[in-house]
Design a protein around this motif. Structure first.
Motif, PDB file in Angstrom:
ATOM      1  N   ASP A 160       0.819  -1.209   0.000  1.00  6.37           N
ATOM      2  CA  ASP A 160       0.000   0.000   0.000  1.00  6.37           C
ATOM      3  C   ASP A 160       0.859   1.268   0.000  1.00  6.37           C
ATOM      4  OD1 ASP A 160      -2.412   1.377  -0.112  1.00  6.37           O
ATOM      5  OD2 ASP A 160      -2.474   1.630   2.072  1.00  6.37           O
ATOM      6  N   LEU A 161       1.798   1.341  -0.953  1.00  6.79           N
ATOM      7  CA  LEU A 161       2.634   2.531  -1.059  1.00  6.79           C
ATOM      8  C   LEU A 161       3.037   2.766  -2.491  1.00  6.79           C
ATOM      9  CD1 LEU A 161       5.781   1.344  -1.342  1.00  6.79           C
ATOM     10  CD2 LEU A 161       5.445   1.014   1.087  1.00  6.79           C
ATOM     11  N   GLU A 162       3.564   3.976  -2.730  1.00  7.60           N
ATOM     12  CA  GLU A 162       4.014   4.371  -4.057  1.00  7.60           C
ATOM     13  C   GLU A 162       5.457   4.852  -3.995  1.00  7.60           C
ATOM     14  OE1 GLU A 162       1.394   7.333  -5.667  1.00  7.60           O
ATOM     15  OE2 GLU A 162      -0.275   5.932  -5.851  1.00  7.60           O
ATOM     16  N   GLY A 163       6.087   4.904  -5.160  1.00  6.13           N
ATOM     17  CA  GLY A 163       7.427   5.458  -5.290  1.00  6.13           C
ATOM     18  C   GLY A 163       7.478   6.352  -6.501  1.00  6.13           C
ATOM     19  N   TYR A 164       8.338   7.363  -6.456  1.00  8.79           N
ATOM     20  CA  TYR A 164       8.442   8.321  -7.546  1.00  8.79           C
ATOM     21  C   TYR A 164       9.911   8.591  -7.853  1.00  8.79           C
ATOM     22  CZ  TYR A 164       7.996  12.579 -10.282  1.00  8.79           C
ATOM     23  OH  TYR A 164       8.076  13.509 -11.286  1.00  8.79           O
ATOM     24  N   GLY A 165      10.207   8.786  -9.122  1.00 10.51           N
ATOM     25  CA  GLY A 165      11.558   9.149  -9.538  1.00 10.51           C
ATOM     26  C   GLY A 165      11.514  10.064 -10.742  1.00 10.51           C
ATOM     27  N   ALA A 166      12.399  11.051 -10.763  1.00 13.34           N
ATOM     28  CA  ALA A 166      12.514  11.956 -11.902  1.00 13.34           C
ATOM     29  C   ALA A 166      13.971  12.362 -12.050  1.00 13.34           C
ATOM     30  CB  ALA A 166      11.637  13.193 -11.707  1.00 13.34           C
ATOM     31  N   ALA A 181      14.287   3.116 -11.587  1.00  6.86           N
ATOM     32  CA  ALA A 181      15.097   2.621 -10.473  1.00  6.86           C
ATOM     33  C   ALA A 181      14.916   3.517  -9.259  1.00  6.86           C
ATOM     34  CB  ALA A 181      16.564   2.545 -10.879  1.00  6.86           C
ATOM     35  N   MET A 182      14.892   4.804  -9.495  1.00 11.35           N
ATOM     36  CA  MET A 182      14.699   5.760  -8.409  1.00 11.35           C
ATOM     37  C   MET A 182      13.337   5.566  -7.748  1.00 11.35           C
ATOM     38  SD  MET A 182      15.163   9.825  -8.829  1.00 11.35           S
ATOM     39  CE  MET A 182      14.692  10.933  -7.530  1.00 11.35           C
ATOM     40  N   ALA A 183      12.297   5.335  -8.537  1.00 11.32           N
ATOM     41  CA  ALA A 183      10.951   5.107  -7.996  1.00 11.32           C
ATOM     42  C   ALA A 183      10.910   3.837  -7.152  1.00 11.32           C
ATOM     43  CB  ALA A 183       9.928   5.035  -9.137  1.00 11.32           C
ATOM     44  N   VAL A 184      11.571   2.785  -7.611  1.00 12.45           N
ATOM     45  CA  VAL A 184      11.623   1.526  -6.849  1.00 12.45           C
ATOM     46  C   VAL A 184      12.310   1.752  -5.514  1.00 12.45           C
ATOM     47  CG1 VAL A 184      12.692  -0.779  -6.790  1.00 12.45           C
ATOM     48  CG2 VAL A 184      11.485   0.000  -8.854  1.00 12.45           C
ATOM     49  N   ILE A 185      13.415   2.463  -5.526  1.00 14.88           N
ATOM     50  CA  ILE A 185      14.155   2.701  -4.282  1.00 14.88           C
ATOM     51  C   ILE A 185      13.374   3.635  -3.362  1.00 14.88           C
ATOM     52  CG2 ILE A 185      16.293   3.652  -3.311  1.00 14.88           C
ATOM     53  CD1 ILE A 185      17.630   2.649  -5.989  1.00 14.88           C
ATOM     54  N   ASP A 186      12.690   4.618  -3.929  1.00 13.58           N
ATOM     55  CA  ASP A 186      11.844   5.502  -3.127  1.00 13.58           C
ATOM     56  C   ASP A 186      10.766   4.702  -2.399  1.00 13.58           C
ATOM     57  OD1 ASP A 186      10.776   8.010  -2.156  1.00 13.58           O
ATOM     58  OD2 ASP A 186       9.280   7.932  -3.755  1.00 13.58           O
ATOM     59  N   ALA A 187      10.130   3.778  -3.102  1.00  8.37           N
ATOM     60  CA  ALA A 187       9.115   2.929  -2.467  1.00  8.37           C
ATOM     61  C   ALA A 187       9.733   2.019  -1.403  1.00  8.37           C
ATOM     62  CB  ALA A 187       8.394   2.092  -3.530  1.00  8.37           C
ATOM     63  N   ALA A 188      10.918   1.501  -1.696  1.00  2.99           N
ATOM     64  CA  ALA A 188      11.602   0.634  -0.731  1.00  2.99           C
ATOM     65  C   ALA A 188      11.963   1.404   0.536  1.00  2.99           C
ATOM     66  CB  ALA A 188      12.847   0.021  -1.363  1.00  2.99           C
ATOM     67  N   ILE A 189      12.352   2.664   0.392  1.00  2.71           N
ATOM     68  CA  ILE A 189      12.649   3.489   1.563  1.00  2.71           C
ATOM     69  C   ILE A 189      11.390   3.647   2.412  1.00  2.71           C
ATOM     70  CG2 ILE A 189      13.204   5.843   2.321  1.00  2.71           C
ATOM     71  CD1 ILE A 189      15.184   5.977  -0.063  1.00  2.71           C
ATOM     72  N   ALA A 190      10.263   3.916   1.774  1.00  2.00           N
ATOM     73  CA  ALA A 190       9.002   4.075   2.498  1.00  2.00           C
ATOM     74  C   ALA A 190       8.602   2.788   3.217  1.00  2.00           C
ATOM     75  CB  ALA A 190       7.897   4.512   1.537  1.00  2.00           C
ATOM     76  N   ALA A 191       8.925   1.640   2.599  1.00  2.00           N
ATOM     77  CA  ALA A 191       8.575   0.344   3.184  1.00  2.00           C
ATOM     78  C   ALA A 191       9.631  -0.139   4.179  1.00  2.00           C
ATOM     79  CB  ALA A 191       8.413  -0.694   2.073  1.00  2.00           C
ATOM     80  N   ARG A 192      10.746   0.596   4.261  1.00  2.52           N
ATOM     81  CA  ARG A 192      11.886   0.180   5.092  1.00  2.52           C
ATOM     82  C   ARG A 192      12.404  -1.198   4.655  1.00  2.52           C
ATOM     83  NH1 ARG A 192      11.717   4.598   7.451  1.00  2.52           N
ATOM     84  NH2 ARG A 192      10.477   5.354   9.143  1.00  2.52           N
ATOM     85  N   HIS A 193      12.319  -1.442   3.353  1.00  2.47           N
ATOM     86  CA  HIS A 193      12.773  -2.698   2.750  1.00  2.47           C
ATOM     87  C   HIS A 193      14.243  -2.544   2.363  1.00  2.47           C
ATOM     88  CE1 HIS A 193      12.598  -6.364   0.356  1.00  2.47           C
ATOM     89  NE2 HIS A 193      13.092  -5.693  -0.672  1.00  2.47           N
ATOM     90  N   GLN A 194      15.086  -3.414   2.876  1.00  2.65           N
ATOM     91  CA  GLN A 194      16.526  -3.398   2.625  1.00  2.65           C
ATOM     92  C   GLN A 194      17.130  -2.025   2.933  1.00  2.65           C
ATOM     93  OE1 GLN A 194      18.052  -5.300  -0.859  1.00  2.65           O
ATOM     94  NE2 GLN A 194      16.529  -6.929  -0.814  1.00  2.65           N
ATOM     95  N   ALA A 195      16.702  -1.452   4.047  1.00  6.60           N
ATOM     96  CA  ALA A 195      17.117  -0.102   4.427  1.00  6.60           C
ATOM     97  C   ALA A 195      18.628   0.018   4.592  1.00  6.60           C
ATOM     98  CB  ALA A 195      16.404   0.332   5.705  1.00  6.60           C
ATOM     99  N   SER A 196      19.284  -0.984   5.151  1.00  5.26           N
ATOM    100  CA  SER A 196      20.732  -0.878   5.365  1.00  5.26           C
ATOM    101  C   SER A 196      21.479  -0.849   4.033  1.00  5.26           C
ATOM    102  CB  SER A 196      21.242  -2.013   6.252  1.00  5.26           C
ATOM    103  OG  SER A 196      21.016  -3.263   5.642  1.00  5.26           O
ATOM    104  N   VAL A 197      21.015  -1.616   3.059  1.00  4.24           N
ATOM    105  CA  VAL A 197      21.639  -1.632   1.735  1.00  4.24           C
ATOM    106  C   VAL A 197      21.441  -0.283   1.048  1.00  4.24           C
ATOM    107  CG1 VAL A 197      21.537  -2.700  -0.553  1.00  4.24           C
ATOM    108  CG2 VAL A 197      21.360  -4.121   1.495  1.00  4.24           C
TER     109      VAL A 197
END
Length: 152
Positions: A86-92, A103-119
């Motif tokens: 239930d989240l979105e990601g954005y990149g420009a 790629a930026m949008a995927v990482i933005d969404a991952a940051i919001a999800a705290r997915h692989q935060a250390s990486v």
């Protein structure tokens, strides 16, 4: 990068704007490789938009302090959704590199999800250092050129 903080930290010491700024200026091959790594175990991703277009480039007159548009710039942008989280990601990014924006949008969404935060944090730190060093080298070259021009 001694930027003024614009909000609360979302990952490490970086607020959302700082993280996106680093990602937008990241080396394309590096950010694309990180996005591939982040996608593992992330869940299904739905692309909302993935396009290029022109955007107005805002600027501020340093003497009068008035804002104006300097001109148009080509921008690649991507917006994704991760329905299971239930989240979105954005990149420009400036230019036409849609893969970098995605790629930026995927990482933005991952940051919001705290997915692989250390990486991701490790990547942000490394890219920030790389960008600072590139800026230092560029300024050194500009200064050396200025000095040479003064001798003529």
């Amino acid at each position: 990068m001694d930027e003024v903080r614009t909000g609360d930290a979302v990952i490490g010491q970086y607020d959302h704007g700082q993280a996106l700024g680093i990602l937008a200026s990241a080396r394309p091959a590096a950010i694309k490789a990180l996005a591939e790594r982040v996608l593992d175990g992330f869940g299904d991703v739905t692309v909302i938009s993935n396009r290029t277009g022109l955007a107005m480039l805002p600027y501020q007159d340093t003497v009068k302090g008035t804002a104006f548009h300097l001109g148009e710039v080509l921008v690649a942008e991507a917006q994704i959704e991760v329905p299971t989280r239930d989240l979105e990601g954005y990149g420009a990014v400036v230019g036409r590199d849609l893969e970098h924006a995605m790629a930026m949008a995927v990482i933005d969404a991952a940051i919001a999800a705290r997915h692989q935060a250390s990486v991701i944090l490790e990547f942000l730190d490394a890219e920030r250092r790389h960008q600072e060093e590139s800026d230092r080298q560029r300024l050194t070259l500009v200064e050396a050129t200025r000095v040479q021009m003064e001798t003529f």
